[in-house]
Design an enzyme around this catalytic site. Structure first.
Site, PDB file in Angstrom:
ATOM      1  N   ASP A  72       0.968  -1.244  -0.018  1.00  0.00           N
ATOM      2  CA  ASP A  72       0.017   0.046  -0.125  1.00  0.00           C
ATOM      3  C   ASP A  72       0.954   1.084   0.123  1.00  0.00           C
ATOM      4  OD1 ASP A  72       1.053   0.451   2.806  1.00  0.00           O
ATOM      5  OD2 ASP A  72      -0.764  -1.089   3.258  1.00  0.00           O
ATOM      6  N   ASP A  74       1.453   5.214   1.491  1.00  0.00           N
ATOM      7  CA  ASP A  74       1.112   6.254   2.596  1.00  0.00           C
ATOM      8  C   ASP A  74       1.975   7.271   2.017  1.00  0.00           C
ATOM      9  OD1 ASP A  74       0.094   4.156   4.099  1.00  0.00           O
ATOM     10  OD2 ASP A  74       2.098   3.519   4.997  1.00  0.00           O
ATOM     11  N   ASP A 146       9.519   4.112  13.277  1.00  0.00           N
ATOM     12  CA  ASP A 146      10.028   2.975  14.078  1.00  0.00           C
ATOM     13  C   ASP A 146      11.353   2.845  13.454  1.00  0.00           C
ATOM     14  OD1 ASP A 146       9.099   2.009  11.622  1.00  0.00           O
ATOM     15  OD2 ASP A 146       7.617   0.423  12.568  1.00  0.00           O
TER      16      ASP A 146
HETATM   17  P1  ATP Z   1       3.789  -3.041   5.310  1.00  0.00           P
HETATM   18  O1  ATP Z   1       2.861  -2.067   4.757  1.00  0.00           O
HETATM   19  O2  ATP Z   1       4.778  -3.644   4.377  1.00  0.00           O
HETATM   20  O3  ATP Z   1       3.477  -4.026   6.213  1.00  0.00           O
HETATM   21  P2  ATP Z   1       4.796  -0.672   6.491  1.00  0.00           P
HETATM   22  O4  ATP Z   1       6.296  -0.274   7.287  1.00  0.00           O
HETATM   23  O5  ATP Z   1       4.419   0.272   5.588  1.00  0.00           O
HETATM   24  O6  ATP Z   1       4.942  -2.308   6.155  1.00  0.00           O
HETATM   25  P3  ATP Z   1       2.341   0.260   7.904  1.00  0.00           P
HETATM   26  O7  ATP Z   1       1.663  -0.439   9.164  1.00  0.00           O
HETATM   27  O8  ATP Z   1       1.775   0.228   6.519  1.00  0.00           O
HETATM   28  O9  ATP Z   1       3.939  -0.806   7.926  1.00  0.00           O
HETATM   29  O10 ATP Z   1       3.249   1.860   8.417  1.00  0.00           O
HETATM   30  C1  ATP Z   1       3.283   2.699   7.707  1.00  0.00           C
HETATM   31  C2  ATP Z   1       4.393   3.273   8.284  1.00  0.00           C
HETATM   32  O11 ATP Z   1       4.092   4.021   9.618  1.00  0.00           O
HETATM   33  C3  ATP Z   1       5.951   2.559   8.736  1.00  0.00           C
HETATM   34  O12 ATP Z   1       6.705   2.293   7.480  1.00  0.00           O
HETATM   35  C4  ATP Z   1       6.524   3.413   9.753  1.00  0.00           C
HETATM   36  O13 ATP Z   1       7.179   4.474   9.130  1.00  0.00           O
HETATM   37  C5  ATP Z   1       4.957   3.975  10.492  1.00  0.00           C
HETATM   38  N1  ATP Z   1       4.909   3.250  11.404  1.00  0.00           N
HETATM   39  C6  ATP Z   1       3.762   2.152  11.587  1.00  0.00           C
HETATM   40  N2  ATP Z   1       3.859   1.609  12.856  1.00  0.00           N
HETATM   41  C7  ATP Z   1       4.435   2.069  13.644  1.00  0.00           C
HETATM   42  C8  ATP Z   1       4.674   2.119  15.076  1.00  0.00           C
HETATM   43  N3  ATP Z   1       4.141   1.519  15.794  1.00  0.00           N
HETATM   44  N4  ATP Z   1       5.844   3.013  15.463  1.00  0.00           N
HETATM   45  C9  ATP Z   1       6.395   3.798  14.652  1.00  0.00           C
HETATM   46  N5  ATP Z   1       6.239   3.845  13.539  1.00  0.00           N
HETATM   47  C10 ATP Z   1       5.144   3.307  12.806  1.00  0.00           C
HETATM   48 MG    MG Z   2       2.537   0.141   4.518  1.00  0.00          MG
END
Ligand code: ATP
Ligand code: MG
Length: 448
Positions: A72, A74, A146
């Protein structure tokens, strides 16, 4: 204590505690705007045209750098949620702890977040973040993310990446590095423990030593997380396409047992050789990688089967017949299951798959014809195959059902009649049923 304090004052050994802005040009990252989804590009451009800053951020930039197709997209911006909401007609503000805006473009939904600041974050007495809705600069926003690989901001108009925490270098070195003091970051939000497990498994990254070290200590705090959030994260582990590797990472990072029953079941399965759980996860991983559908209820049925089977065996040993023994086991587990955050639609499928298992043993007369006409037959049969492969069911029985399924009506009738003959004369229940030739009913049954 002194170590913690020094950590805050000095940049960490790996230098991740202090932001250091770096702009990475196209020649180095090679991500062009057309690699974004139509919606992501449109949202960023529109925000730019309205005079705001906007970037694609998080997992999508990381995945594009790694040549993985992003799940996805963001977007991070300096526009407030209300401003974003006004710009996009098809959008809505969601979330309490962090407000975000979902912008719908065609079939896609883009998550738009306003740069977060570190200002007035409210912590509880355990240091966990409770409320965090203050806005800040892009640099502050990067600090709140994170891992370094997740704090990259891609601007499709200038085609450049802004990197405050050496994220690009860490991606190249394939290491997962927490931004800031890892222990403090796990304390603020223990779910980051599970994110470390999932992302290191998914990306094939090594978890940097300082990022890995506090996991064992802080993982226990996950127990205090709202169960719905925990369940969601566990689902993300199971359906990451890298579930088996997640089991390895749970073990390697020393995530404590007893955080959540599903997680505990996974941890136990990870310790043994091949078993029903690892086999189900391997199939799930393969199916997801081949873009095939997977069933949450089915996977959960496999994950919790060893526990259910223990109850079932115990009830059998106490003298109950197979079906009532299983029904009782399902009910016992149902009582325990209440606090798991398991949505009803998944647990219903899980139980239906379980409930049909003892019925595979009844192959005489009309019974197999009735069973095959059940809406859950296919899932229950697939489950029987898993059981047969892992010593929980008779492989000959599974084979019989495979043949029965693929046979034409006439052969099926012969097969069930043969079972009838072979098992002739044993057991009161069996004899009673045998007296009724249900030929008419049979044919109407399997015609359904
Ligand atoms: P994927 O979508 O592949 O599962 P992702 O890293 O994009 O992995 P998301 O849950 O979509 O995970 O989160 C988007 C972004 O938001 C992350 O890349 C990170 O920068 C931030 N993020 C998400 N969860 C947290 C958290 N618990 N603490 C800090 N930052 C976070
Ligand atoms: Mg994501």
């Amino acid at each position: 204590m002194l170590k913690k304090w020094l950590h805050k004052v000095l940049p960490g050994k790996s230098g991740r505690t202090r932001a250091h802005k770096e702009v990475v040009p196209f020649a180095e990252h090679r991500i062009s705007a057309d690699m974004l989804s139509f919606a992501a590009e449109k949202v960023v451009r529109r925000l730019h045209n309205e005079g705001f800053e906007a970037y694609v951020v998080g997992g999508a930039v990381r995945d594009l750098l790694l040549g993985i197709e992003p799940k996805d997209f963001d977007v991070a911006t300096d526009a407030t949620p209300e401003q974003v909401r006004k710009i996009f007609r098809r959008s809505r503000i969601i979330g309490r702890r962090f407000q975000i805006v979902h912008v719908m473009v065609g079939p896609e939904t883009i998550e738009v977040t306003t740069f977060r600041g570190g200002g007035k974050v409210q912590h509880n007495e355990h240091g966990r973040i409770m409320k965090d809705n203050t806005y800040g600069s892009m640099e502050e926003d990067a600090m709140r993310r994170d891992f370094t690989c997740n704090a990259l901001y891609y601007d499709p108009i200038r085609q450049q990446i802004t990197d405050f925490h050496h994220g690009v270098a860490d991606i190249r070195a394939r290491r997962l590095v927490m931004i800031g003091d890892p222990a403090a970051r796990y304390q603020e939000d223990p779910v980051r423990v599970l994110r470390a497990v999932r992302l290191s498994a998914k990306l094939g990254f090594e978890v940097e030593r300082e990022t890995a070290a506090p996991v064992a200590e802080y993982a226990g705090r996950l127990k205090q997380e709202p169960v719905a959030r925990l369940f969601d994260e566990i689902m993300k582990l199971l359906f990451s396409g890298h579930a088996l590797q997640c089991l390895t990472q749970l073990e390697r990072l020393g995530v404590a047992a007893d955080i959540h029953p599903i997680l505990t079941a996974l941890q136990q399965a990870g310790k043994g050789g091949q078993n029903i759980v690892t086999l189900a996860l391997r199939n799930t991983d393969e199916r997801l990688r081949a873009d095939k559908s997977v069933s949450v209820g089915f996977v959960l049925a496999a994950v919790m089967w060893p526990q259910l089977e223990n109850y079932w065996q115990r009830n059998l040993a106490a003298g109950l017949k197979p079906t009532p023994a299983l029904t009782q086991a399902v009910n016992e587990l149902r009582d325990i299951e209440k606090g798991w955050g398991l949505p009803q639609r998944f647990s219903a499928t899980m139980r239906e798959i379980w409930q049909l298992q003892p019925q595979f043993a009844n192959r005489r007369g009309a019974r197999p014809h009735r069973l095959i006409a059940q809406p859950r037959f296919r899932a229950a049969y697939d489950f029987l195959l898993l059981r047969a492969e892992t010593g929980s069911a008779d492989p000959d029985l599974a084979q019989w059902w495979t043949a029965f399924q693929h046979a034409d009506d006439e052969t099926r009738l012969l097969m069930s009649a043969k079972q009838e003959q072979e098992s002739g004369g044993e057991g009161g229940e069996k004899r009673k049923r045998r007296r009724k030739p249900r030929k008419k009913k049979e044919s109407s049954n399997h015609a359904v």
